[in-house]
Design an enzyme around this catalytic site. Structure first.
Site, PDB file in Angstrom:
ATOM      1  N   ARG A 169     -10.103  -0.684  -3.127  1.00  0.00           N
ATOM      2  CA  ARG A 169     -10.859  -0.065  -1.980  1.00  0.00           C
ATOM      3  C   ARG A 169     -12.200   0.220  -2.515  1.00  0.00           C
ATOM      4  O   ARG A 169     -12.616   0.333  -3.873  1.00  0.00           O
ATOM      5  CB  ARG A 169     -10.205   1.454  -1.980  1.00  0.00           C
ATOM      6  N   LYS A 192      -5.654   5.592  -5.618  1.00  0.00           N
ATOM      7  CA  LYS A 192      -5.143   6.640  -4.682  1.00  0.00           C
ATOM      8  C   LYS A 192      -3.719   7.067  -5.173  1.00  0.00           C
ATOM      9  O   LYS A 192      -2.898   6.532  -5.550  1.00  0.00           O
ATOM     10  CB  LYS A 192      -4.797   6.064  -3.278  1.00  0.00           C
ATOM     11  N   HIS A 260     -13.501  -2.312   3.818  1.00  0.00           N
ATOM     12  CA  HIS A 260     -11.870  -2.055   3.894  1.00  0.00           C
ATOM     13  C   HIS A 260     -11.295  -3.355   4.434  1.00  0.00           C
ATOM     14  O   HIS A 260     -10.142  -3.773   3.967  1.00  0.00           O
ATOM     15  CB  HIS A 260     -11.250  -0.965   4.409  1.00  0.00           C
ATOM     16  N   ARG A 263     -10.205  -5.627   1.854  1.00  0.00           N
ATOM     17  CA  ARG A 263      -9.095  -5.401   0.951  1.00  0.00           C
ATOM     18  C   ARG A 263      -7.968  -6.125   1.804  1.00  0.00           C
ATOM     19  O   ARG A 263      -6.995  -6.799   1.133  1.00  0.00           O
ATOM     20  CB  ARG A 263      -8.932  -4.045   0.660  1.00  0.00           C
ATOM     21  N   HIS A 286       0.295   0.034  -3.381  1.00  0.00           N
ATOM     22  CA  HIS A 286       0.921   0.741  -2.389  1.00  0.00           C
ATOM     23  C   HIS A 286       2.036   1.389  -2.902  1.00  0.00           C
ATOM     24  O   HIS A 286       2.827   1.012  -3.676  1.00  0.00           O
ATOM     25  CB  HIS A 286       1.304  -0.169  -1.322  1.00  0.00           C
ATOM     26  N   TYR A 295       1.353  -6.744   6.436  1.00  0.00           N
ATOM     27  CA  TYR A 295       0.488  -7.925   6.194  1.00  0.00           C
ATOM     28  C   TYR A 295       1.632  -9.305   6.631  1.00  0.00           C
ATOM     29  O   TYR A 295       0.754 -10.224   7.008  1.00  0.00           O
ATOM     30  CB  TYR A 295       0.189  -8.190   4.746  1.00  0.00           C
TER      31      TYR A 295
END
Length: 314
Positions: A169, A192, A260, A263, A286, A295
């Site tokens: 990120r 995150k 982004h 990414r 994630h 994806y």
């Protein structure tokens, strides 16, 4: 019925809108959106119930009344998308919270109402060539580019290369400190949600970061970011976003080309190259595999597009 309970719904809306613009100081466009959404709701209810609305009647609305309105918005003459219906329901909830604070009028049915589930938009990755051009790794012909001689250009390329080459990120890239240097074959990163992951660092990415550090005119602080703005302060994400906006115009890339999106490109290109979902999930950090599974839909959508364009029977 008390005098307060007899206050017309239109009057409560006017007071509510005045509260939004005056006390909360929301923008004119935001207030207009609330007016449009709540007016549509009140107009429907007055027609649906075949009576004038006042505070007492607003408090007495049943679940079937709210559901009738949501169904009308989804199947009417101008049907709304699930996300738009969710936005309207959010506006109604905000309006009712104000009614409760201002006049102690509460509706017991509204908390029971759930809007339609909005389909999450698919990530919009760049092509391999587009991502390589944007990061300064290669030109449109696929040939490697020389490293920039200007330190700011080197900085921008290093940040974008970390987003694409390592799937970071932008906040994670700008959060790298001198303690992370020199970059090795991998990088341990806490991202995150406090989730720590191990990320392989490809030689070209390592080289671009080292080149930037060599050109940077400011001394590195042990605990501070390695990426500086022109005046020596910590680099703002907005500077990189503005640079990407400039580059995509110069390179003819779509408006979806953002830091982004690099990414997203990292994940999509790994998947297309044979990477498995669990590994990509770990590389991206994630929490849920379902987030990474989006994806696969991107890859399937791309395959269908190519099929439609190339198949003689399409």
């Amino acid at each position: 019925m008390t005098a307060i309970q007899k206050i017309p719904a239109e009057e409560t809306l006017a007071i509510f809108l005045s509260h939004l613009s005056g006390e909360r100081r929301l923008s004119d466009k935001t207030v207009e959106a609330y007016q449009r959404d709540i007016s549509a709701f009140l107009g429907f209810m007055a027609s649906h119930l075949d009576e004038a609305l006042h505070l007492a009647r607003l408090a007495d609305l049943k679940p079937m009344d709210f559901r009738a309105y949501l169904a009308h918005r989804r199947r009417g003459d101008k049907p709304l998308s699930p996300s738009s219906v969710q936005r309207q329901l959010s506006a109604i909830r905000t309006y009712y919270r104000y009614l409760e604070r201002r006049w102690d009028v509460k509706n017991a049915a509204l908390p029971l109402i759930k809007g339609p589930r909005a389909k999450r938009p698919l990530p919009k990755p760049l092509s391999v060539s587009g991502a390589s051009e944007l990061t300064g790794l290669k030109n449109k012909d696929g040939k490697s580019l020389p490293l920039p001689s200007d330190w700011i250009e080197a900085r921008n390329s290093a940040v974008l290369a970390l987003c694409y080459g390592a799937g970071l990120r932008i906040s994670e890239a700008l959060g790298l400190t001198a303690q992370d240097l020199p970059l090795g074959r991998s990088l341990s990163l806490t991202g995150k949600g406090g989730k720590t992951r191990l990320i392989p660092i490809l030689p070209p990415i390592k080289k671009m970061v080292e080149h930037y550090v060599k050109l940077c005119p400011y001394p590195l602080n042990k605990d501070g970011s390695i990426f500086f703005g022109a005046r020596g302060k910590a680099l703002s994400p907005r500077i990189i976003q503005a640079e990407v906006q400039r580059l995509r115009g110069a390179l003819g890339l779509p408006e979806t080309a953002t830091p982004h999106a690099l990414r997203h490109s990292f994940a999509t290109h790994l998947l297309a190259g044979g990477g498995d979902l669990r590994t990509i999930q770990q590389l991206l950090g994630h929490e849920s595999l379902s987030t990474t599974q989006r994806y696969t839909e991107v890859d399937s959508a791309a395959l269908m597009t190519v099929h439609r364009q190339a198949h003689p029977r399409a």
